[in-house]
Design a protein around this motif. Structure first.
Motif, PDB file in Angstrom:
ATOM      1  N   PHE A  56       0.849  -1.075   0.047  1.00  0.00           N
ATOM      2  CA  PHE A  56      -0.027   0.160   0.036  1.00  0.00           C
ATOM      3  C   PHE A  56       0.960   1.222   0.024  1.00  0.00           C
ATOM      4  N   LEU A  57       1.881   1.477   0.762  1.00  0.00           N
ATOM      5  CA  LEU A  57       2.752   2.335   0.698  1.00  0.00           C
ATOM      6  C   LEU A  57       3.574   2.764  -0.576  1.00  0.00           C
ATOM      7  N   ASP A  58       3.916   1.586  -1.060  1.00  0.00           N
ATOM      8  CA  ASP A  58       4.497   1.570  -2.515  1.00  0.00           C
ATOM      9  C   ASP A  58       3.556   2.342  -3.370  1.00  0.00           C
ATOM     10  N   ALA A  59       2.326   2.251  -3.111  1.00  0.00           N
ATOM     11  CA  ALA A  59       1.238   2.559  -4.238  1.00  0.00           C
ATOM     12  C   ALA A  59       1.138   4.190  -3.790  1.00  0.00           C
ATOM     13  N   MET A  60       1.350   4.606  -2.502  1.00  0.00           N
ATOM     14  CA  MET A  60       1.335   5.859  -1.952  1.00  0.00           C
ATOM     15  C   MET A  60       2.457   6.710  -2.454  1.00  0.00           C
ATOM     16  N   ARG A  61       3.570   5.972  -2.609  1.00  0.00           N
ATOM     17  CA  ARG A  61       4.857   6.677  -3.102  1.00  0.00           C
ATOM     18  C   ARG A  61       4.719   6.926  -4.477  1.00  0.00           C
ATOM     19  N   SER A  62       4.127   6.011  -5.021  1.00  0.00           N
ATOM     20  CA  SER A  62       4.119   6.210  -6.691  1.00  0.00           C
ATOM     21  C   SER A  62       2.928   7.208  -6.909  1.00  0.00           C
ATOM     22  N   GLY A  63       1.883   7.465  -6.055  1.00  0.00           N
ATOM     23  CA  GLY A  63       1.201   8.609  -6.360  1.00  0.00           C
ATOM     24  C   GLY A  63       1.849  10.056  -5.997  1.00  0.00           C
ATOM     25  N   LEU A  64       2.371   9.938  -5.013  1.00  0.00           N
ATOM     26  CA  LEU A  64       3.190  11.200  -4.609  1.00  0.00           C
ATOM     27  C   LEU A  64       4.106  11.629  -5.666  1.00  0.00           C
ATOM     28  N   GLU A  65       4.749  10.805  -6.183  1.00  0.00           N
ATOM     29  CA  GLU A  65       5.717  11.084  -7.333  1.00  0.00           C
ATOM     30  C   GLU A  65       4.820  11.450  -8.555  1.00  0.00           C
ATOM     31  N   ARG A  66       3.956  10.768  -9.006  1.00  0.00           N
ATOM     32  CA  ARG A  66       3.163  11.337  -9.927  1.00  0.00           C
ATOM     33  C   ARG A  66       2.662  12.509  -9.748  1.00  0.00           C
ATOM     34  N   GLU A  67       2.021  12.982  -8.412  1.00  0.00           N
ATOM     35  CA  GLU A  67       1.584  14.217  -8.217  1.00  0.00           C
ATOM     36  C   GLU A  67       2.304  15.422  -8.633  1.00  0.00           C
ATOM     37  N   LYS A  68       3.659  15.148  -8.500  1.00  0.00           N
ATOM     38  CA  LYS A  68       4.622  16.265  -8.661  1.00  0.00           C
ATOM     39  C   LYS A  68       4.779  16.741 -10.278  1.00  0.00           C
ATOM     40  N   THR A  69       4.360  15.682 -11.151  1.00  0.00           N
ATOM     41  CA  THR A  69       4.326  15.971 -12.494  1.00  0.00           C
ATOM     42  C   THR A  69       2.976  16.189 -13.371  1.00  0.00           C
ATOM     43  N   GLN A  70       2.019  15.483 -12.674  1.00  0.00           N
ATOM     44  CA  GLN A  70       0.851  15.469 -13.191  1.00  0.00           C
ATOM     45  C   GLN A  70      -0.112  15.329 -12.030  1.00  0.00           C
ATOM     46  N   PRO A  71      -0.361  16.613 -11.485  1.00  0.00           N
ATOM     47  CA  PRO A  71      -1.089  16.457 -10.227  1.00  0.00           C
ATOM     48  C   PRO A  71      -2.449  16.647 -10.551  1.00  0.00           C
TER      49      PRO A  71
END
Length: 194
Positions: A56-71
């Motif tokens: 679950f935390l890996d999915a959260m990390r991926s989302g936070l990284e995506r949010e930096k470029t495609q918010p």
């Protein structure tokens, strides 16, 4: 009950002690006893610990990284650092309880007035469930944190959970004793019309 309301704190530091399954079940039962609009009980809970919590935390990390470029939340970019801190808190907590809205509509879906009202009612119902859960945790000597920073990774976490994620609750034995946060005075918050 009033003592639990007064004692409840948002805990951001946890001991690594294992939380007994019986205590987690008590917290879940408290959530299920919450009032809900039209008794729809729109909640489903996923308890994540160990490897599943890490996934679950890996999915959260991926989302936070995506949010930096495609918010998804471009106007909330100033809060992304807070979401990264929340991730660190979730890493510490032995248990995460995901709260899904089983009647929820996808965030991107068009909704008419009736659907919007249903969403508001379901959100209130889920809020009541989470509040019950935080109070039960307090009564059991556990700490909890009601988390909504997961919306920064909404797509990734809904995909991981297989449904509409409404909130996450970190759960464990507290490794801090924060004092009460400032509150408005009754005169500021309540208006009497008699």
């Amino acid at each position: 009950m009033l003592q639990a309301i007064q004692d409840r704190r948002s805990i951001r530091k946890y001991k690594q002690d294992e939380v007994p399954v019986s205590a987690i079940e008590e917290v879940l039962r408290a959530g299920m006893l919450a009032p809900s609009s039209k008794n729809r009980q729109p909640w489903r809970f996923i308890v994540a610990a160990g490897r599943e919590k890490e996934s679950f935390l890996d999915a959260m990390r991926s989302g936070l990284e995506r949010e930096k470029t495609q918010p998804l939340l471009p106007e909330s970019a100033c809060y992304l650092g807070g979401a990264e801190n929340t991730l660190r808190i979730m890493e510490q907590a032995p248990v995460l309880i995901l709260i899904l809205n089983t009647l929820g509509v996808d965030l991107h879906a068009a909704a008419g007035p009736e659907e919007r009202i249903f969403e508001i009612c379901n959100a209130q119902s889920i809020g009541a469930a989470v509040q019950n859960m935080t109070l039960a945790a307090t009564e059991l000597g556990l700490g909890s944190l009601w988390i909504c920073d997961t919306y920064f990774a909404y797509q990734e976490l809904c995909s991981w959970a297989g449904g509409e994620l409404a909130a996450v609750m970190a759960l464990g034995y507290p490794d801090e004793e924060p004092g009460p946060r400032p509150r408005k005075r009754l005169e500021e918050a309540a208006e009497w019309r008699i």
